[in-house]
Structure formats: structure tokens, C-alpha cells
Design a protein around this motif. Sequence first.
Motif, PDB file in Angstrom:
ATOM      1  N   GLY A  54      72.265 -37.243  33.575  1.00  0.00           N
ATOM      2  CA  GLY A  54      73.535 -36.968  32.914  1.00  0.00           C
ATOM      3  C   GLY A  54      74.312 -35.878  33.625  1.00  0.00           C
ATOM      4  O   GLY A  54      75.540 -35.895  33.640  1.00  0.00           O
ATOM      5  N   ILE A  86      74.004 -30.024  28.060  1.00  0.00           N
ATOM      6  CA  ILE A  86      73.861 -31.332  27.423  1.00  0.00           C
ATOM      7  C   ILE A  86      72.792 -31.225  26.343  1.00  0.00           C
ATOM      8  O   ILE A  86      71.699 -30.689  26.590  1.00  0.00           O
ATOM      9  CB  ILE A  86      73.495 -32.439  28.440  1.00  0.00           C
ATOM     10  CG1 ILE A  86      74.635 -32.639  29.445  1.00  0.00           C
ATOM     11  CG2 ILE A  86      73.196 -33.753  27.730  1.00  0.00           C
ATOM     12  CD1 ILE A  86      74.388 -33.739  30.466  1.00  0.00           C
ATOM     13  N   TRP A  88      70.280 -33.348  24.151  1.00  0.00           N
ATOM     14  CA  TRP A  88      69.621 -34.661  24.111  1.00  0.00           C
ATOM     15  C   TRP A  88      68.906 -34.775  22.766  1.00  0.00           C
ATOM     16  O   TRP A  88      68.254 -33.828  22.326  1.00  0.00           O
ATOM     17  CB  TRP A  88      68.606 -34.797  25.241  1.00  0.00           C
ATOM     18  CG  TRP A  88      69.126 -34.450  26.600  1.00  0.00           C
ATOM     19  CD1 TRP A  88      69.202 -33.198  27.150  1.00  0.00           C
ATOM     20  CD2 TRP A  88      69.634 -35.337  27.595  1.00  0.00           C
ATOM     21  NE1 TRP A  88      69.733 -33.257  28.428  1.00  0.00           N
ATOM     22  CE2 TRP A  88      70.006 -34.565  28.721  1.00  0.00           C
ATOM     23  CE3 TRP A  88      69.813 -36.720  27.641  1.00  0.00           C
ATOM     24  CZ2 TRP A  88      70.540 -35.129  29.872  1.00  0.00           C
ATOM     25  CZ3 TRP A  88      70.350 -37.279  28.796  1.00  0.00           C
ATOM     26  CH2 TRP A  88      70.708 -36.497  29.897  1.00  0.00           C
ATOM     27  N   HIS A  97      71.555 -39.084  25.559  1.00  0.00           N
ATOM     28  CA  HIS A  97      72.554 -38.091  25.933  1.00  0.00           C
ATOM     29  C   HIS A  97      73.564 -38.026  24.779  1.00  0.00           C
ATOM     30  O   HIS A  97      74.340 -38.938  24.591  1.00  0.00           O
ATOM     31  CB  HIS A  97      73.184 -38.599  27.244  1.00  0.00           C
ATOM     32  CG  HIS A  97      74.309 -37.770  27.756  1.00  0.00           C
ATOM     33  ND1 HIS A  97      74.705 -37.813  29.062  1.00  0.00           N
ATOM     34  CD2 HIS A  97      75.131 -36.881  27.180  1.00  0.00           C
ATOM     35  CE1 HIS A  97      75.727 -37.013  29.253  1.00  0.00           C
ATOM     36  NE2 HIS A  97      76.005 -36.437  28.106  1.00  0.00           N
ATOM     37  N   GLU A 100      78.019 -33.168  25.219  1.00  0.00           N
ATOM     38  CA  GLU A 100      78.195 -32.205  26.304  1.00  0.00           C
ATOM     39  C   GLU A 100      78.942 -30.994  25.757  1.00  0.00           C
ATOM     40  O   GLU A 100      79.934 -31.135  25.040  1.00  0.00           O
ATOM     41  CB  GLU A 100      79.003 -32.836  27.454  1.00  0.00           C
ATOM     42  CG  GLU A 100      78.240 -33.907  28.203  1.00  0.00           C
ATOM     43  CD  GLU A 100      79.036 -34.471  29.373  1.00  0.00           C
ATOM     44  OE1 GLU A 100      80.198 -34.043  29.560  1.00  0.00           O
ATOM     45  OE2 GLU A 100      78.502 -35.341  30.087  1.00  0.00           O
TER      46      GLU A 100
END
Length: 835
Positions: A54, A86, A88, A97, A100
Motif C-alpha cells: 500500500g 496506513i 490495516w 488497507h 490512509e
Amino acid sequence: MAAPIIETCHVACCANRTPNVLSWGRGGLIAYGTCNSVALYDPQEKGVVAILNGHTGRVNTVQWVHREDCGRETHLVSGASDSLLIVWEVQDGKFNHCVECVGHTGPVCAVDAIHLDNSKLLIASTASDSTVKLWLYTGSKAECTHTISFGSGFMMDVSLAWLPGSRVPILACGGDDCRIHLYAQCNGQFRKVLSLQGHEDWIRGVEWACVDGDLLLASCAQDCLIRVWRLVAKSGPERNTQDERTIRMTEDVFTLTENDASSAFAVTLESVLAGHENKVYGVHWQPPVIKGGDQHQSLSLLSASMDKTMILWAPEEGSGVWVEQVRVGEVGGNTLGFYGCQMSPDGSMILAHAFHGALHLWTQSHGKEGEWSPGVVISGHFNAVQDLSWDPEGEFILSVGSDQTTRLLTPWRRKDQTQPTWHEISRPQIHGYDMQCLALVGRFQYVSGADEKVLRVFRAPRNFVENFANISGTPLAKLLASSDTVDQPEGASTPALGLSNKAVFQGDLAPKANEEQGTGFNSVSDQYQESYFHPLILNEPPPEDHLLQNTLWPEVQKLYGHGFEMFCLASDSGRTVVASACKASKAEHAAVLLWSATSWRQLQALPCHSLTVTQMAFSPNGRLLLAVSRDRTWSLWRRDDPTATPTNTEPHFSLHTSTRKDTAIHTRIIWSCDWSSDNKYFVTSSRDKKVIVWGHCSSSEATVTPVEPPVIRPCSSILDVGDSATAVSFCPVLCPDNSYLLAVGLESGQVLLYKWRPSEEPAGASDWTRYGETDSSQSHSLTVKRLRWRPRAGRAGQGGEEEGRDTAACSSWVQLASAGADHSVKIFNINRLAV
């Protein structure tokens, strides 16, 4: 459900060289940053179970979000040089993902997070933009709630916890001003409450732990010291009824007022731990456990230092003084020390990661208090992997990379496991130049090229062959029969200031009796022993310090002839010829050189191209040599018939045909080429996104030289793969419908599988069928540098179970190895019979 076409068999990758890049979860998985990805490693299964792609920059920090019930984590946070965080989250057993966090303007170097409730997280991050940011994650989005600026200073680590007896978060930051800054949330805002002084150099790590209602804060710094601080809640004004002369630790007190109710807290220095001899980069508490419904925190602290040691600290039972319980580490090697450390949830395993990315694992011996032994752990290149090759039997893989090492991977089958796991069991070459290419000559000999003008030839020592037999389960007699055992050295060592691995023979290992007893050294050279090699008897893959010193292969030859840095190598199946090419900007340097694989003499120079030859491949029967170049053309060379010149026993090649600029179809650099197993076709792939199969090449008139060079045209339609095709390879085993299976590696990191069926008039790419592709979790995060199929059907390491069965049953599987610029070597199991 249909069987998957592509399964990931193994990923060899190591940790990035940053201090906070590794985190051990309560569920047993170790998460660590490797290049631009996050790897999830299972230390029990000894393999990577998932790769999270990612980020677009190097991952610098990874942190599991620990739950208060000490259960398996559901969230993981990573930060990288792309200035992103990020989050998760586990969904249906897989990490997805989720969100962000965008806001930092520099690389993120540390992160921590705590659960506010089931769905909300409070995340703290620090970056090289001199700020610490606090984020509120609510499941679908993350917003920055507070930014703390430190002017021109940097915070190296952050840690979050709850203040004793409250649900007020407290943040500890340690950085380059040698102070620990404490921030607490008050009326919805984080405000500074204290600065703790004491360290005399940059603070590298801080971590909170809750012990019996109090908070303990451990901090480590580049002054080689660890400090333990205690934060307690003060219950009203305490009066000192003791004698005025009693020595008490000075307290730093702060007060928080929330809704007209104030509460006071005091911080004291609990202990200073001195034991390391170099900068301390990591400090971690043993994870808490649930006992009787309550969280119980062991007073056990782990530290890792650049002095190559980890120390386990704990207070003595009687006095309460913190003392060193266990010290483990590495001896020897020319490496730097440890960048960080972690402890398993039950405290039975400790792990460090080093400057060169290697993981070092120690396991507590069963029933023996205080005894720790090194464990088997994953390893990999710490820079781009440039080239790899299977051995002719398909039992191991050699890879070279820009980290200046050559590594050997092979499957290891443990007694209690049905499936073998792949491990590095030898590091044949540790060089001083970035490695670029290699070619195997037989099973136990290879030629390698680096960013130097010299080619080096290596041969396996006897100690490696014996250990390979033990680990792979192959009979030793069979291996010794396939290698040249005459005058075979025991091992190799590198002189202190040299680049060449020097052979160590049995006689060199015997201690030399000093003629003059008691006089010490006879000469200056006796003081500096050059042989650091000690023969090992291995029944399991060796730890990092043995790989560095005791698994080198001796260098048997240097080949001089090129004027610039080496770029590519190829060898024929008959072990007679090796072809090499170097970087070139003029035709005079772009010639391919041929070497005898027996005498190592230079046989020929083959001039044709005007720029760097990027890859070469001998046809499986060894009669033809194909070269592709940066000048957008390819050339085909044919071995002369030996009966035509009976006096000359050495192989000789002459130009068969080539494309010119006016006849070339590729319009950009041709990156890769390969041959079909029946010698009929070859394939080229280019930066222009085209993949083309050419033929017919197995001409019967090998002895007759035609006046005009034969015209070799494309046999396939032009396949556009949508991205620069940096690697291509023909599967040596045909598909059941007699079509050819090809793998194409892209600049994006994805690997595509195509079936190609020869047809009389290919039009509109009807002869190509997309067979499969790697998904985002299987693909490399950067360019695919090389693809190589296993030379035979079946899966390596399955032994008699697959190899001994009838061919139809076992050959449903073929294996593909790929080398990536993302520092990883990946091995895929491909199902040829999947529909």
C-alpha cells in the motif's frame, strides 16, 4: 471451488534498517516493514503468511494496536517515507488497507496507538517534519485532531497509555533534545505536562507499561543507558511524617483539571540501567497477560543495542534492584549491531533486527531457566535482488542482489511438518561491490558478476555439500557423485582486507603447534589469523552469524576481459560455455565474451550490438545463443558443428541472424529473453510493453552456412501487456493441450501468466490466452528483475511424494521463482491443470 492457479510458496525478505520497523502481536504474528511493504511472519510455521502492499516509500515503522483484553489484535498501523500512515484492519481473516492518514510532510519514523473503544483508535505518529500528530480513527476515516510542533527538533519515538485510575490518555515523546516530553489530554486538547531530564544523548525509544495501577516508562538513548520512570496518582497533599533527613527521590508533579475536578500525578526516576557498551536503540516490556480476569504485567524489560547484544532486565526479588538476567548477542562478522527488539506474547522468545535487515531469534530452553538458544528465522536480501537461478536438479535457488551478497535458498523439511519451508542455508559470496548477475555451471559451481570488470567463479566446499545433504534429505553419496570432490576444500574465509574468498582445507583447520613454547607469536602474521571459518554440522538452517562467516564458497577463478561493469551472464546446459556481457555505450564494449567452463580461458568475442547487452540465453540443446540489447535489437549465434573442424575441440559460435534497426519490432530497450524447452521458439520482452515469440530456429542444416542469413520472423501476434515487460520466461513443461506457458514480469511488480499456442496466421492476439496473474498481495511492490521456472515439474522439497509418483499426477504443479527490486525473492506454485 476451483483450485487457485497461483499459490505463494515462499517469500524471502528481511526487515528495513530503521529502529521501529518490527512489532510482535499477541496473536503470535510478527509484522515488519520490508522495502515498501509490510510482511506478516509466523515464527512457528517459519514463513511469511501475508504481504501488505500500500505504501509507495520505505516502511519505517509498524505497530500492532494491542487490545486491553490481551487478545489477538484486529488493527495494525504502519508509517513510511511516503509521509503516510496506513491503518490495516482484519476483515474475514485477511488484513485490508482501510484508511490512509494524510498530513505529515516528511517520512514517518514512529507510531503508537490505543483503543478508545471497539471501533475507535487514538494514533500518535512522529515524522521528520518535526511534528507529532494525534489521529482519531473511527473505522471509515481518520482525522488529525492535534499537531505538536518541535521547531527544528525531531522526536524519535512515541508511546501512548492511560493515566492511572482514569481514561485520560498520556503521550510520551523522546527525541534529539535528550528529554522525554509528556503530554496529557485535558478538556479535549493535548497539553504538555512535564519534561523529564536525565539522558545525555538522543533518546531512541520510549514505552509505557501498567504495573499494579502505576505506570512505568522505559526510555533508552544513545548515551548507552536505559532509564525507568514511575508515574503514580497522588491522593491529596501528602505530609512527610518521617525524619527530615530521609533520602527521597525527587518528584515531578503535574495536575490535570477536567470539569472542575483536579487530579495530581507524580513522576520519579525508578532506576538507571547500565550494561550496554554502545547506543541503545530499542526497549520493550514483556507483554501483559490476563490472570483471573485482570491484566498482569511482568516486570521484565528487553533492550537492544548497537553493541550487538540484547539484555533482559528484571528487579531482584529481595532488594527490588534492577539487574541483568540474560544477555544474548552475536560475535564476529563485520556488521553493525541491533536496531530494535521484541518479545513474544508468552516471553519465551526474543527477537532483534540488525543493520543489515537480518532477524535474530532466541528461544528459552524448556525447563532451563535463563538458558537461551538461537532459533531458525526468515532471512533475505536487504537491497534489490538482481538475478536468480535454479540448480539443474531444481532443489535450490541462488540469488544475487545490490546488497553485495549471493544467497542460497533450499526447502527444509522438519520431522513434525508435512510441508517443507524454504530457508537460506548458505551465503556463498559477501562482496564489496553490488552484485548484478550469476550463472550456474553444474550443481555446485557458479560464475557471478558485480559492479566490477572481473567475473568470479565459485565452487561449493565439502562442508556445504554435507550440510545440504542433511537439511534437504538428499543422500550424501549422490551429491558427492555430482560434484568434483578431488581436492575439495572444507570451506572458505575472506581475508580481513580482501574481496576474494580463500579456500580453507582440512590441514588449515588443525591447530598449529608452536615450535617455541611460551614465546607466543612467531611472526606478525600469527597474531592476525586469516581463517575465520569453522566447519559446522547442520541439521537445521544456520543463524545469521554462521551465514556471515562459515558458509562462504571458495573462489576458484577470476575472469578478466571486460572494460566496464558486468551486466549479464548465461551458461549452456552442457557445462561447456559461459557467456558474459558488460555495460556499454559503444559497440567495442558491447561484445559478448565466451569462456570455456572447463579451462576458464576466453574463447571468443561476439561483436554485434552497439549498446549494453541486457540478457542472454542458450537454447536448451546448447546449439544457439540469443542476446538482447539496449539498442532494441536481438542477435542469434550458432555453435559451429565440431565435425567440420576436428582439430579445434573448443566450441566456436558464429552469427546466425539478427534484427537491425529497420527490421526491429521492439521500439524500446529489450529487457529479457528466453527459449522454449523444445528449442523451436524464443521470446523477447521490452519496455515498449510488447512480448513477442520468434521462430523457427531448430534448422536441420546445421552444417550448411546459407549465403543469406535466415529470416526469423515473429511466430506470435504482438502481445501488449500494458506495462514495461522487464522479465519473461518459458515454462519447461508444456500444458496438457500442448500450448506453451509463459510468465511475464512487469515494472509495476506484477507477474502475468499467458498460454501461447502456435498458429499459422496469428491475428488480433487470438493465439494468446491470459492464464493467471498475481494479486496485490502476491505481487512485488517494485520492478520484477528476473523470472525463472524450476527446470522440472513438481514442487521442490516434496521428495518422493511428488517426484516418485507418476508424472501426470505430480506435474500438475510447476514452480516459478521471481526476483524483485523490492528486496524479495518469491517462489510461486503454479497449477498447470487449473481451469
